[in-house]
Write a protein that holds these residues in place. Structure first.
Motif, PDB file in Angstrom:
ATOM      1  N   ARG A   1       0.834  -1.211   0.000  1.00 32.90           N
ATOM      2  CA  ARG A   1       0.000   0.000   0.000  1.00 32.90           C
ATOM      3  C   ARG A   1       0.864   1.255   0.000  1.00 32.90           C
ATOM      4  NH1 ARG A   1      -4.796  -0.135   4.282  1.00 32.90           N
ATOM      5  NH2 ARG A   1      -5.271   1.785   3.124  1.00 32.90           N
ATOM      6  N   LEU A   2       2.004   1.202   0.682  1.00 33.65           N
ATOM      7  CA  LEU A   2       2.915   2.351   0.644  1.00 33.65           C
ATOM      8  C   LEU A   2       3.435   2.583  -0.777  1.00 33.65           C
ATOM      9  CD1 LEU A   2       5.020   1.755   3.901  1.00 33.65           C
ATOM     10  CD2 LEU A   2       3.148   3.384   3.579  1.00 33.65           C
ATOM     11  N   ALA A   3       3.825   1.501  -1.434  1.00 32.56           N
ATOM     12  CA  ALA A   3       4.298   1.630  -2.810  1.00 32.56           C
ATOM     13  C   ALA A   3       3.180   2.130  -3.721  1.00 32.56           C
ATOM     14  CB  ALA A   3       4.840   0.289  -3.301  1.00 32.56           C
ATOM     15  N   LYS A   4       1.963   1.673  -3.478  1.00 31.83           N
ATOM     16  CA  LYS A   4       0.822   2.110  -4.280  1.00 31.83           C
ATOM     17  C   LYS A   4       0.555   3.597  -4.071  1.00 31.83           C
ATOM     18  CE  LYS A   4      -3.955   0.824  -5.399  1.00 31.83           C
ATOM     19  NZ  LYS A   4      -4.533   2.196  -5.354  1.00 31.83           N
ATOM     20  N   TRP A   5       0.708   4.087  -2.838  1.00 31.99           N
ATOM     21  CA  TRP A   5       0.510   5.513  -2.570  1.00 31.99           C
ATOM     22  C   TRP A   5       1.529   6.348  -3.351  1.00 31.99           C
ATOM     23  CZ3 TRP A   5       3.289   9.647  -0.787  1.00 31.99           C
ATOM     24  CH2 TRP A   5       2.573  10.782  -0.412  1.00 31.99           C
ATOM     25  N   LEU A   6       2.765   5.917  -3.359  1.00 31.59           N
ATOM     26  CA  LEU A   6       3.784   6.649  -4.108  1.00 31.59           C
ATOM     27  C   LEU A   6       3.420   6.743  -5.588  1.00 31.59           C
ATOM     28  CD1 LEU A   6       7.097   5.289  -2.541  1.00 31.59           C
ATOM     29  CD2 LEU A   6       6.294   7.667  -2.461  1.00 31.59           C
ATOM     30  N   LEU A   7       2.888   5.655  -6.134  1.00 30.71           N
ATOM     31  CA  LEU A   7       2.518   5.666  -7.550  1.00 30.71           C
ATOM     32  C   LEU A   7       1.260   6.491  -7.784  1.00 30.71           C
ATOM     33  CD1 LEU A   7       2.988   4.677 -10.427  1.00 30.71           C
ATOM     34  CD2 LEU A   7       1.661   2.624  -9.860  1.00 30.71           C
ATOM     35  N   ASP A   8       0.233   6.252  -6.987  1.00 25.17           N
ATOM     36  CA  ASP A   8      -1.048   6.926  -7.212  1.00 25.17           C
ATOM     37  C   ASP A   8      -0.984   8.415  -6.920  1.00 25.17           C
ATOM     38  OD1 ASP A   8      -2.060   4.453  -7.854  1.00 25.17           O
ATOM     39  OD2 ASP A   8      -3.148   4.167  -5.964  1.00 25.17           O
ATOM     40  N   GLU A   9      -0.277   8.793  -5.860  1.00 22.98           N
ATOM     41  CA  GLU A   9      -0.282  10.192  -5.416  1.00 22.98           C
ATOM     42  C   GLU A   9       0.878  11.004  -5.978  1.00 22.98           C
ATOM     43  OE1 GLU A   9      -2.762  11.491  -3.703  1.00 22.98           O
ATOM     44  OE2 GLU A   9      -3.743   9.511  -3.707  1.00 22.98           O
ATOM     45  N   ARG A  10       1.993  10.367  -6.246  1.00 22.41           N
ATOM     46  CA  ARG A  10       3.169  11.128  -6.696  1.00 22.41           C
ATOM     47  C   ARG A  10       3.737  10.636  -8.030  1.00 22.41           C
ATOM     48  NH1 ARG A  10       4.956  14.269  -2.302  1.00 22.41           N
ATOM     49  NH2 ARG A  10       3.076  14.627  -1.059  1.00 22.41           N
ATOM     50  N   GLY A  11       3.138   9.614  -8.598  1.00 20.41           N
ATOM     51  CA  GLY A  11       3.598   9.135  -9.894  1.00 20.41           C
ATOM     52  C   GLY A  11       4.966   8.471  -9.851  1.00 20.41           C
ATOM     53  N   ILE A  12       5.331   7.914  -8.693  1.00 23.07           N
ATOM     54  CA  ILE A  12       6.649   7.299  -8.515  1.00 23.07           C
ATOM     55  C   ILE A  12       6.459   5.790  -8.372  1.00 23.07           C
ATOM     56  CG2 ILE A  12       8.703   7.176  -7.051  1.00 23.07           C
ATOM     57  CD1 ILE A  12       7.991  10.051  -6.109  1.00 23.07           C
ATOM     58  N   PHE A  13       7.092   5.028  -9.262  1.00 22.10           N
ATOM     59  CA  PHE A  13       6.922   3.578  -9.255  1.00 22.10           C
ATOM     60  C   PHE A  13       8.054   2.913  -8.485  1.00 22.10           C
ATOM     61  CE2 PHE A  13       7.028  -0.646 -11.602  1.00 22.10           C
ATOM     62  CZ  PHE A  13       5.935  -1.154 -10.909  1.00 22.10           C
ATOM     63  N   THR A  14       7.698   2.216  -7.408  1.00 20.92           N
ATOM     64  CA  THR A  14       8.623   1.410  -6.606  1.00 20.92           C
ATOM     65  C   THR A  14       7.961   0.047  -6.407  1.00 20.92           C
ATOM     66  OG1 THR A  14       7.642   2.212  -4.534  1.00 20.92           O
ATOM     67  CG2 THR A  14       9.548   3.443  -5.406  1.00 20.92           C
ATOM     68  N   VAL A  15       8.514  -0.789  -5.544  1.00 20.50           N
ATOM     69  CA  VAL A  15       7.916  -2.096  -5.318  1.00 20.50           C
ATOM     70  C   VAL A  15       8.180  -2.526  -3.883  1.00 20.50           C
ATOM     71  CG1 VAL A  15       9.971  -3.396  -6.056  1.00 20.50           C
ATOM     72  CG2 VAL A  15       7.705  -4.445  -6.283  1.00 20.50           C
ATOM     73  N   GLN A  16       7.232  -3.247  -3.303  1.00 19.14           N
ATOM     74  CA  GLN A  16       7.466  -3.803  -1.969  1.00 19.14           C
ATOM     75  C   GLN A  16       8.200  -5.120  -2.108  1.00 19.14           C
ATOM     76  OE1 GLN A  16       6.179  -6.528  -0.007  1.00 19.14           O
ATOM     77  NE2 GLN A  16       5.159  -7.534  -1.726  1.00 19.14           N
TER      78      GLN A  16
END
Length: 420
Positions: free
Chosen positions: A365-380
């Motif tokens: 969910r933290l990684a999803k927040w980064l993508l959804d809210e800031r457009g930054i793709f990471t992975v757990q």
């Protein structure tokens, strides 16, 4: 874009087009140089791609070379396969071996590092019932499974350890030395040079030397380290290594390498499909059958592209991108960075954990927040003894503004973390 022909590829003569900054040298403005490098890639639009650990993107000249080779293999099929393709594959292998700093006859192509490491782990023939084998929590999942299978295949006792967190070079060495002392029948250790989970770099040469003095063999997983760090396989001083080409070298998917020192070849069984006669070389330890020949033939183009950057310069750039966001992360209460700042113990990959959030679901969910809210793709990532985490992986095309955007997003992420 310049035309890439077979002679240029096999000679390693690929050069950057002038528009991409071919005139730039290491002494020129660094960001101009790296902007020229970034211009040779086409990352996904509308997202900051900081998840480059799965596989590496081919630069445009490498992709062009691959496409031309796919067309040739498709067009000429067996006419090429039986009249020169083996020679070209061996020339590509020879260039890869030279870049790794080992003799060409100690390298064989595989399709991924997992295939190479599987051949080493399951082919290792020095185990007797009751001998012990050892791996760690940061090792790759498939390789952990291979090590576990030795319990039934070789009737070995499997030992699993957790690496210290936070770690230092000495605590890592001490951890492995303690495991060696606690398991007097230990015969085989799996060492991951650079962990795909957290980015931690293990002092392989030192640990392997201590193991060798006790009669213990070491298999090294260098899937993520070669091309991310500045080293050659000779620097590791190890007998058995699996290496990826489609991660940090930027070769096509389906390119990897098996390394076995000649003096240690007899410790690894032949692949069953290679049991019948013939020359007993490293190529008999793995069986590829019919595979994507064009991918392996593209290796000289990938090596040539990376040579224009330089191994030391590339490694320094990746560490700088990592350090830039980590410096900010270190100042945020409750945010733990999982790799040390010692430059010998990290490369580009570094994971972080919000203190107290150790399960996979909430890290996802933290990684999803980064993508959804800031457009930054990471992975757990999970499997770490200390708990799941979020992995950040810049690449050579990553811009300073990309990691700055991540650093700026971290306070907001911490606020979000208190709601999950």
């Amino acid at each position: 874009m310049q035309k890439i022909n077979r002679r240029m590829m096999l000679a390693g003569g690929l050069a950057f087009p002038a528009a991409a900054g071919a005139a730039l040298a290491p002494g020129d403005d660094d960001e101009r140089f790296w902007s020229a490098i970034a211009a040779e890639y086409a990352p996904p639009a509308g997202v900051i791609q900081l998840e480059n650990g799965n596989w590496g993107m081919m630069a445009r000249p490498v992709l062009q070379a691959y496409q031309e080779l796919v067309a040739r293999v498709n067009r000429d099929t067996s006419f090429y396969a039986r009249r020169g393709m083996t020679r070209d594959l061996m020339a590509a292998r020879d260039q890869a071996a030279a870049a790794m700093g080992v003799p060409a006859d100690e390298i064989a192509f595989t399709r991924n590092a997992s295939e190479a490491l599987r051949a080493l782990i399951l082919g290792y023939n020095r185990l007797t019932p009751g001998d012990a084998v050892l791996y760690a929590d940061l090792d790759y999942d498939a390789m952990q499974t291979c090590m576990e299978s030795l319990a039934t295949q070789r009737r070995a006792r499997v030992v699993r350890i957790a690496l210290p967190e936070p770690a230092t070079r000495q605590t890592l060495i001490d951890t492995y030395v303690a495991a060696m002392a606690a398991n007097p029948r230990l015969k085989l250790i799996l060492l991951t040079h650079l962990s795909h989970r957290t980015g931690l770099v293990v002092p392989v040469r030192e640990i392997a030397g201590l193991a060798r003095a006790r009669g213990i063999d070491v298999i090294v997983d260098a899937a993520h380290s070669w091309g991310q760090l500045d080293f050659t396989l000779r620097d590791l001083d190890c007998d058995f290594v699996g290496v990826n080409g489609h991660k940090w070298l930027g070769a096509p998917l389906g390119v990897a390498f098996l390394h076995i020192r000649k003096a240690a070849l007899d410790r690894i069984d032949r692949d069953p499909l290679n049991e019948a006669g013939g020359h007993d070389g490293i190529h008999t330890r793995v069986h590829l059958g019919t595979y994507d020949f064009a991918a392996s033939l593209t290796v000289p183009a990938a090596l040539a592209f990376q040579a224009r950057i330089g191994s030391a310069r590339r490694a320094a750039r990746l560490r700088m991108l990592r350090d830039r966001w980590v410096t900010v992360a270190r100042t945020i209460p409750g945010l733990d960075v999982l790799t040390p700042d010692d430059p010998t113990m990290h490369g580009a990959i570094t994971s972080f954990r919000v203190r107290g959030i150790t399960d996979s679901a909430r890290n996802a969910r933290l990684a999803k927040w980064l993508l959804d809210e800031r457009g930054i793709f990471t992975v757990q990532r999970d499997g770490v003894a200390g708990g799941a985490c979020v992995r950040v992986t810049p690449a050579v095309y990553t811009r300073v503004s990309d990691v700055d955007a991540l650093a700026a997003a971290l306070p907001g992420l911490m606020g979000f973390s208190r709601t999950i």
